[in-house]
Scaffold this active site. Sequence first.
Site, PDB file in Angstrom:
ATOM      1  N   LYS A  21       0.834  -1.208   0.000  1.00 18.66           N
ATOM      2  CA  LYS A  21       0.000   0.000   0.000  1.00 18.66           C
ATOM      3  C   LYS A  21       0.869   1.259   0.000  1.00 18.66           C
ATOM      4  O   LYS A  21       0.626   2.192  -0.768  1.00 18.66           O
ATOM      5  CB  LYS A  21      -0.923  -0.037   1.228  1.00 18.66           C
ATOM      6  CG  LYS A  21      -1.818   1.165   1.398  1.00 18.66           C
ATOM      7  CD  LYS A  21      -2.984   0.862   2.327  1.00 18.66           C
ATOM      8  CE  LYS A  21      -2.631   0.789   3.785  1.00 18.66           C
ATOM      9  NZ  LYS A  21      -2.315   2.090   4.417  1.00 18.66           N
ATOM     10  N   ASP A 312       1.508  -1.485  11.733  1.00 21.33           N
ATOM     11  CA  ASP A 312       0.205  -1.946  11.220  1.00 21.33           C
ATOM     12  C   ASP A 312      -0.042  -3.427  11.507  1.00 21.33           C
ATOM     13  O   ASP A 312      -1.158  -3.924  11.315  1.00 21.33           O
ATOM     14  CB  ASP A 312       0.112  -1.703   9.704  1.00 21.33           C
ATOM     15  CG  ASP A 312       0.063  -0.221   9.368  1.00 21.33           C
ATOM     16  OD1 ASP A 312      -0.239   0.586  10.264  1.00 21.33           O
ATOM     17  OD2 ASP A 312       0.334   0.124   8.205  1.00 21.33           O
ATOM     18  N   LYS A 339      -5.133   5.495  14.640  1.00 21.59           N
ATOM     19  CA  LYS A 339      -5.243   4.877  13.307  1.00 21.59           C
ATOM     20  C   LYS A 339      -6.723   4.899  12.884  1.00 21.59           C
ATOM     21  O   LYS A 339      -7.502   5.670  13.416  1.00 21.59           O
ATOM     22  CB  LYS A 339      -4.670   3.461  13.342  1.00 21.59           C
ATOM     23  CG  LYS A 339      -3.172   3.412  13.695  1.00 21.59           C
ATOM     24  CD  LYS A 339      -2.342   4.044  12.605  1.00 21.59           C
ATOM     25  CE  LYS A 339      -0.848   3.938  12.932  1.00 21.59           C
ATOM     26  NZ  LYS A 339      -0.033   4.650  11.952  1.00 21.59           N
ATOM     27  N   ARG A 343      -6.873   1.200  17.875  1.00 19.73           N
ATOM     28  CA  ARG A 343      -6.609  -0.241  17.715  1.00 19.73           C
ATOM     29  C   ARG A 343      -6.244  -0.925  19.030  1.00 19.73           C
ATOM     30  O   ARG A 343      -6.337  -2.150  19.120  1.00 19.73           O
ATOM     31  CB  ARG A 343      -5.518  -0.458  16.650  1.00 19.73           C
ATOM     32  CG  ARG A 343      -6.033  -0.149  15.258  1.00 19.73           C
ATOM     33  CD  ARG A 343      -4.994  -0.305  14.170  1.00 19.73           C
ATOM     34  NE  ARG A 343      -5.619  -0.084  12.867  1.00 19.73           N
ATOM     35  CZ  ARG A 343      -4.955   0.148  11.734  1.00 19.73           C
ATOM     36  NH1 ARG A 343      -3.638   0.191  11.742  1.00 19.73           N
ATOM     37  NH2 ARG A 343      -5.615   0.333  10.614  1.00 19.73           N
ATOM     38  N   ARG A 385      -7.797  -3.534   9.391  1.00 23.54           N
ATOM     39  CA  ARG A 385      -6.815  -4.389  10.084  1.00 23.54           C
ATOM     40  C   ARG A 385      -7.458  -5.136  11.255  1.00 23.54           C
ATOM     41  O   ARG A 385      -7.092  -6.275  11.550  1.00 23.54           O
ATOM     42  CB  ARG A 385      -5.620  -3.564  10.544  1.00 23.54           C
ATOM     43  CG  ARG A 385      -4.954  -2.795   9.400  1.00 23.54           C
ATOM     44  CD  ARG A 385      -3.481  -2.971   9.308  1.00 23.54           C
ATOM     45  NE  ARG A 385      -2.966  -2.128   8.237  1.00 23.54           N
ATOM     46  CZ  ARG A 385      -2.665  -2.547   7.001  1.00 23.54           C
ATOM     47  NH1 ARG A 385      -2.784  -3.819   6.671  1.00 23.54           N
ATOM     48  NH2 ARG A 385      -2.206  -1.710   6.095  1.00 23.54           N
TER      49      ARG A 385
HETATM   50  O1  LIG Z   1       3.773   6.102   5.244  1.00 20.60           O
HETATM   51  C1  LIG Z   1       2.978   5.147   5.093  1.00 20.60           C
HETATM   52  O2  LIG Z   1       2.732   4.647   3.975  1.00 20.60           O
HETATM   53  C2  LIG Z   1       2.329   4.598   6.298  1.00 20.60           C
HETATM   54  C3  LIG Z   1       2.807   4.929   7.540  1.00 20.60           C
HETATM   55  C4  LIG Z   1       2.218   4.446   8.795  1.00 20.60           C
HETATM   56  O3  LIG Z   1       1.509   5.509   9.390  1.00 20.60           O
HETATM   57  P1  LIG Z   1       2.223   6.579  10.358  1.00 20.60           P
HETATM   58  O4  LIG Z   1       3.227   7.319   9.598  1.00 20.60           O
HETATM   59  O5  LIG Z   1       1.097   7.475  10.815  1.00 20.60           O
HETATM   60  O6  LIG Z   1       2.801   5.779  11.493  1.00 20.60           O
HETATM   61  C5  LIG Z   1       1.273   3.276   8.580  1.00 20.60           C
HETATM   62  O7  LIG Z   1       0.500   3.064   9.735  1.00 20.60           O
HETATM   63  C6  LIG Z   1       0.385   3.464   7.377  1.00 20.60           C
HETATM   64  O8  LIG Z   1      -0.414   2.333   7.158  1.00 20.60           O
HETATM   65  C7  LIG Z   1       1.192   3.682   6.123  1.00 20.60           C
HETATM   66  C1  LIG Z   2      -2.963   3.131   9.316  1.00 17.30           C
HETATM   67  C2  LIG Z   2      -3.172   2.664   8.090  1.00 17.30           C
HETATM   68  O1  LIG Z   2      -3.283   3.428   6.941  1.00 17.30           O
HETATM   69  P1  LIG Z   2      -3.466   4.993   6.761  1.00 17.30           P
HETATM   70  O2  LIG Z   2      -2.742   5.698   7.891  1.00 17.30           O
HETATM   71  O3  LIG Z   2      -2.891   5.301   5.426  1.00 17.30           O
HETATM   72  O4  LIG Z   2      -4.937   5.267   6.812  1.00 17.30           O
HETATM   73  C3  LIG Z   2      -3.238   1.208   7.850  1.00 17.30           C
HETATM   74  O5  LIG Z   2      -3.329   0.810   6.688  1.00 17.30           O
HETATM   75  O6  LIG Z   2      -3.218   0.414   8.804  1.00 17.30           O
END
Ligand SMILES: O=C(O)C1=C[C@@H](OP(=O)(O)O)[C@@H](O)[C@H](O)C1
Ligand SMILES: C=C(OP(=O)(O)O)C(=O)O
Length: 435
Positions: A21, A312, A339, A343, A385
Site C-alpha cells: 500500500k 500496522d 489509526k 486499535r 486491520r
Molecule cells: O507512510 C505510510 O505509507 C504509512 C505509515 C504508517 O503511518 P504513520 O506514519 O502514521 O505511522 C502506517 O500506519 C500506514 O499504514 C502507512
Molecule cells: C494506518 C493505516 O493506513 P493509513 O494511515 O494510510 O490510513 C493502515 O493501513 O493500517
Amino acid sequence: MSLTLSPVPALRGTVTVPGDKSISHRAVMLGALAEGTTHITGFLMGEDCLSTISCFRKMGIDIEVSDEEVVVHGAGLHGLKAPTELLYTGNSGTTTRLLCGILAGQPFSSVLNGDASIQKRPMGRIIKPLRLMGADIDGKDGNLCPLTIHPAPLSGIRYELPVASAQLKSAVLLAGLFADGQTTVVEPAASRDHTERMLRGLGAKVETVGNVITLTPPDTLRAVDVEVPGDISSAAYFLVAGLILPDSEIIIRNVGVNPTRTGILDALDAMGADIERLNERGDVEPVCDLRVRSSRLHGTVIGGDIIPRLIDELPVLAVAAAFAEGETVIRDAQELKVKESNRIAAMTTELSRTGADVRETEDGMVICGGKPLHGADFLSYADHRVAMSMAVCALACEGSSSIDDPACVAISYPTFFDTLDSLKNNEASGRRSKL
Ligand SMILES: O=C(O)C1=C[C@@H](OP(=O)(O)O)[C@@H](O)[C@H](O)C1
Ligand SMILES: C=C(OP(=O)(O)O)C(=O)O
C-alpha cells in the site's frame, strides 16, 4: 452484512498478496511529479490507493488503470493543475498527509478531506512543520480535516519529528521538493523509508545518516517504472494464521522485506515462529518468498524502536500473542490509538470476547495467552486491520464466529477472504498420500 467464520484445523498452500500500500501510494504521487511516464505493476487496487489516484486525476494527471498496470503520465514538478473541487482522501491517512506536503508547495489553493475516520485523525503533526517551512495551511480546530492550503513560498528546515511516523516524515520531505534550500528530518526511530528510496530512484539527492534524512530539492524528477512487491502488512495475516493453526504450511510469494517493514518477522521470531525467507531478491525494494509452518509460540515483549517497523501488524500480533504460551507485552504503541480506529481499545475488546486474558495499558496491551479461546461476534470498527486480525483469530477459536463489516477489508486487501478460502481444505501432502 456480517460474515460467519468457522474454525479450521490448518491452512495449506501457496498465495500471493496484493501490492504494498505504501509503495503504491508513492508510485502514483511521485509518478505525477516526474517527467515522463511511470508504469506501475503490482499496484494495490485497494480503496486507499484508489483515493490517491482520484486526487491526482483532479489535479489534471492522466492515470490509466488496467488489470495489468497503472500508467501515470507525469506532469513534472511544477505541472499539477488547480483542482476544481475538494480533494477527497477517503479512509487514507497516507493520502491525506503525503498529499498535504505536496499541496503546500503548489501555486494554487486546495481543500482536502476524508471520511469520518480521517476527520478524527490528528493533522496538527503535519500542519506544524509545514507552517515552519512557510506553508499557509490550516485545519479544523488547527488539528483536523478538512485542511485548507493556500500558495506560499517554502524554505527548507531541519525538523525533529515528535513521533516516528513515515507519513509525517514523507509530508515534510515532499514539501521539501518545492522548498528553497535543503530539508532535514530527524526521526526518533526509523520508520518505513519508501519515500526516500523512491525519490533517490527518480534522481533526487536524499542522504540518510542514522535517523537523519536530508533532501536537496531537485530541478526535476525522472520517471522510473515501479514493480510493487507484495505487502508484508497483508502477508502478516497468513503468517499468524499459519503459525497458530496446527499442521499448517503456507508459502507467501513476492513479499516486500524492506528492513524498515520487517519488525513482524523479528517479533514472531522472538516468539518461536518457524518462518523462512526464500529466494531473496530485489534492488530498490528487497523482496522474498516467505514459508511459514505451525509453531508453538511463546510470549515476548514488543516495544521501543521496533514499533514503527511493525505498527500496522500489531493487531494481528495481538492475536498471535493470545495463542502463545505466557505473557506478551506490547508497549510504546500509543500511535495505535490514532489509526483508522483506536486499535488498542478495539483489539482488547474484541480479543476479550473470546475469553482471552487481555489488558489495555496506556501505550499498548498485556496479553496472557495459551488457553483455548471460543468464537464470538466480532466488531471491526470499520477498520480493515481489526477485521482481518479477528478473522484470523476466528479460525483458531472453538465454535463459529462472525465479523460485522467484512467489506471494510477493501481498504487494503479487497480479495482477503478469497485468498483465505483458497488455503482451506488443502490437506497435508503426507496425509493425502495415506488416503
Ligand atoms: O507512510 C505510510 O505509507 C504509512 C505509515 C504508517 O503511518 P504513520 O506514519 O502514521 O505511522 C502506517 O500506519 C500506514 O499504514 C502507512
Ligand atoms: C494506518 C493505516 O493506513 P493509513 O494511515 O494510510 O490510513 C493502515 O493501513 O493500517
